[in-house]
Scaffold this motif. Structure first.
Motif, PDB file in Angstrom:
ATOM      1  N   ASN A 267      10.515  -3.908  -1.860  1.00 49.07           N
ATOM      2  CA  ASN A 267      11.589  -4.836  -2.221  1.00 49.07           C
ATOM      3  C   ASN A 267      11.062  -6.213  -2.595  1.00 49.07           C
ATOM      4  O   ASN A 267      11.614  -6.870  -3.483  1.00 49.07           O
ATOM      5  CB  ASN A 267      12.604  -4.930  -1.090  1.00 49.07           C
ATOM      6  CG  ASN A 267      13.417  -3.651  -0.974  1.00 49.07           C
ATOM      7  OD1 ASN A 267      13.831  -3.089  -1.974  1.00 49.07           O
ATOM      8  ND2 ASN A 267      13.628  -3.186   0.232  1.00 49.07           N
ATOM      9  N   ALA A 268       9.994  -6.658  -1.956  1.00 45.46           N
ATOM     10  CA  ALA A 268       9.389  -7.941  -2.321  1.00 45.46           C
ATOM     11  C   ALA A 268       8.826  -7.866  -3.744  1.00 45.46           C
ATOM     12  O   ALA A 268       8.998  -8.798  -4.537  1.00 45.46           O
ATOM     13  CB  ALA A 268       8.289  -8.314  -1.333  1.00 45.46           C
ATOM     14  N   ARG A 269       8.185  -6.756  -4.077  1.00 50.01           N
ATOM     15  CA  ARG A 269       7.647  -6.589  -5.439  1.00 50.01           C
ATOM     16  C   ARG A 269       8.756  -6.573  -6.469  1.00 50.01           C
ATOM     17  O   ARG A 269       8.571  -7.007  -7.613  1.00 50.01           O
ATOM     18  CB  ARG A 269       6.836  -5.299  -5.532  1.00 50.01           C
ATOM     19  CG  ARG A 269       5.493  -5.401  -4.878  1.00 50.01           C
ATOM     20  CD  ARG A 269       4.717  -4.122  -4.999  1.00 50.01           C
ATOM     21  NE  ARG A 269       3.452  -4.228  -4.318  1.00 50.01           N
ATOM     22  CZ  ARG A 269       2.767  -3.195  -3.840  1.00 50.01           C
ATOM     23  NH1 ARG A 269       3.234  -1.966  -3.996  1.00 50.01           N
ATOM     24  NH2 ARG A 269       1.631  -3.383  -3.238  1.00 50.01           N
ATOM     25  N   ASP A 270       9.925  -6.063  -6.093  1.00 50.76           N
ATOM     26  CA  ASP A 270      11.071  -6.009  -7.001  1.00 50.76           C
ATOM     27  C   ASP A 270      11.813  -7.334  -7.089  1.00 50.76           C
ATOM     28  O   ASP A 270      12.806  -7.440  -7.797  1.00 50.76           O
ATOM     29  CB  ASP A 270      12.054  -4.909  -6.561  1.00 50.76           C
ATOM     30  CG  ASP A 270      11.526  -3.514  -6.844  1.00 50.76           C
ATOM     31  OD1 ASP A 270      10.573  -3.371  -7.647  1.00 50.76           O
ATOM     32  OD2 ASP A 270      12.082  -2.553  -6.277  1.00 50.76           O
ATOM     33  N   GLY A 271      11.383  -8.334  -6.335  1.00 44.34           N
ATOM     34  CA  GLY A 271      11.981  -9.668  -6.413  1.00 44.34           C
ATOM     35  C   GLY A 271      13.173  -9.885  -5.508  1.00 44.34           C
ATOM     36  O   GLY A 271      13.869 -10.891  -5.630  1.00 44.34           O
ATOM     37  N   GLU A 272      13.430  -8.974  -4.583  1.00 39.54           N
ATOM     38  CA  GLU A 272      14.612  -9.096  -3.720  1.00 39.54           C
ATOM     39  C   GLU A 272      14.614 -10.391  -2.899  1.00 39.54           C
ATOM     40  O   GLU A 272      15.678 -10.926  -2.593  1.00 39.54           O
ATOM     41  CB  GLU A 272      14.706  -7.905  -2.767  1.00 39.54           C
ATOM     42  CG  GLU A 272      15.938  -7.960  -1.888  1.00 39.54           C
ATOM     43  CD  GLU A 272      16.129  -6.731  -1.053  1.00 39.54           C
ATOM     44  OE1 GLU A 272      16.662  -6.872   0.058  1.00 39.54           O
ATOM     45  OE2 GLU A 272      15.767  -5.619  -1.486  1.00 39.54           O
ATOM     46  N   PHE A 273      13.452 -10.914  -2.571  1.00 36.92           N
ATOM     47  CA  PHE A 273      13.381 -12.080  -1.706  1.00 36.92           C
ATOM     48  C   PHE A 273      13.081 -13.376  -2.455  1.00 36.92           C
ATOM     49  O   PHE A 273      12.891 -14.413  -1.844  1.00 36.92           O
ATOM     50  CB  PHE A 273      12.328 -11.858  -0.596  1.00 36.92           C
ATOM     51  CG  PHE A 273      12.549 -10.568   0.127  1.00 36.92           C
ATOM     52  CD1 PHE A 273      13.666 -10.366   0.916  1.00 36.92           C
ATOM     53  CD2 PHE A 273      11.632  -9.534   0.018  1.00 36.92           C
ATOM     54  CE1 PHE A 273      13.883  -9.164   1.588  1.00 36.92           C
ATOM     55  CE2 PHE A 273      11.829  -8.333   0.688  1.00 36.92           C
ATOM     56  CZ  PHE A 273      12.956  -8.150   1.470  1.00 36.92           C
ATOM     57  N   ASP A 274      13.058 -13.320  -3.785  1.00 37.52           N
ATOM     58  CA  ASP A 274      12.801 -14.524  -4.574  1.00 37.52           C
ATOM     59  C   ASP A 274      13.954 -15.512  -4.399  1.00 37.52           C
ATOM     60  O   ASP A 274      15.114 -15.149  -4.514  1.00 37.52           O
ATOM     61  CB  ASP A 274      12.653 -14.188  -6.074  1.00 37.52           C
ATOM     62  CG  ASP A 274      11.348 -13.496  -6.379  1.00 37.52           C
ATOM     63  OD1 ASP A 274      10.466 -13.479  -5.498  1.00 37.52           O
ATOM     64  OD2 ASP A 274      11.208 -12.967  -7.494  1.00 37.52           O
ATOM     65  N   ARG A 275      13.607 -16.743  -4.132  1.00 33.88           N
ATOM     66  CA  ARG A 275      14.625 -17.772  -3.882  1.00 33.88           C
ATOM     67  C   ARG A 275      14.651 -18.791  -5.012  1.00 33.88           C
ATOM     68  O   ARG A 275      15.155 -19.883  -4.830  1.00 33.88           O
ATOM     69  CB  ARG A 275      14.357 -18.434  -2.546  1.00 33.88           C
ATOM     70  CG  ARG A 275      14.203 -17.419  -1.451  1.00 33.88           C
ATOM     71  CD  ARG A 275      14.880 -17.588  -0.194  1.00 33.88           C
ATOM     72  NE  ARG A 275      15.821 -18.625  -0.013  1.00 33.88           N
ATOM     73  CZ  ARG A 275      17.011 -18.427   0.525  1.00 33.88           C
ATOM     74  NH1 ARG A 275      17.361 -17.222   0.875  1.00 33.88           N
ATOM     75  NH2 ARG A 275      17.819 -19.428   0.729  1.00 33.88           N
ATOM     76  N   THR A 276      14.096 -18.430  -6.152  1.00 35.28           N
ATOM     77  CA  THR A 276      14.049 -19.385  -7.271  1.00 35.28           C
ATOM     78  C   THR A 276      15.183 -19.155  -8.241  1.00 35.28           C
ATOM     79  O   THR A 276      15.823 -18.171  -8.259  1.00 35.28           O
ATOM     80  CB  THR A 276      12.715 -19.282  -8.027  1.00 35.28           C
ATOM     81  OG1 THR A 276      12.551 -17.942  -8.493  1.00 35.28           O
ATOM     82  CG2 THR A 276      11.570 -19.685  -7.145  1.00 35.28           C
TER      83      THR A 276
END
Length: 80
Positions: free
Chosen positions: A71-80
């Protein structure tokens, strides 16, 4: 200071074993801001804030770790 998962088990049904992380071989993901360290201990993965080594670790099972990484690789945790 010895870090142990037992002193930080606030949830009912906690199924992770008592881990002694005091001698864990930690690996850093990068050398930038927001850096984390991970360690593989007794079949679990411990992750902590590299900038605050005394902070508690998040403990993941291998299945939880895989879900987190995917999920991190898929951008789920991106806060930008």
């Amino acid at each position: 200071m010895t870090e142990s998962a037992t002193s930080r088990q606030p949830f009912a049904g906690w199924d992770k074993s008592d881990l002694d992380l005091s001698n864990a071989d930690r690996h850093s993901g990068s050398q930038g801001a927001g850096d984390v360290q991970i360690a593989f201990v007794e079949g679990f993965i411990a992750m902590r804030n590299a900038g605050k080594p005394g902070s508690p670790s998040l403990i993941f099972t291998p299945v939880e770790w895989r879900a987190f990484v995917v999920n991190a690789r898929d951008g789920e945790f991106d806060r930008t």
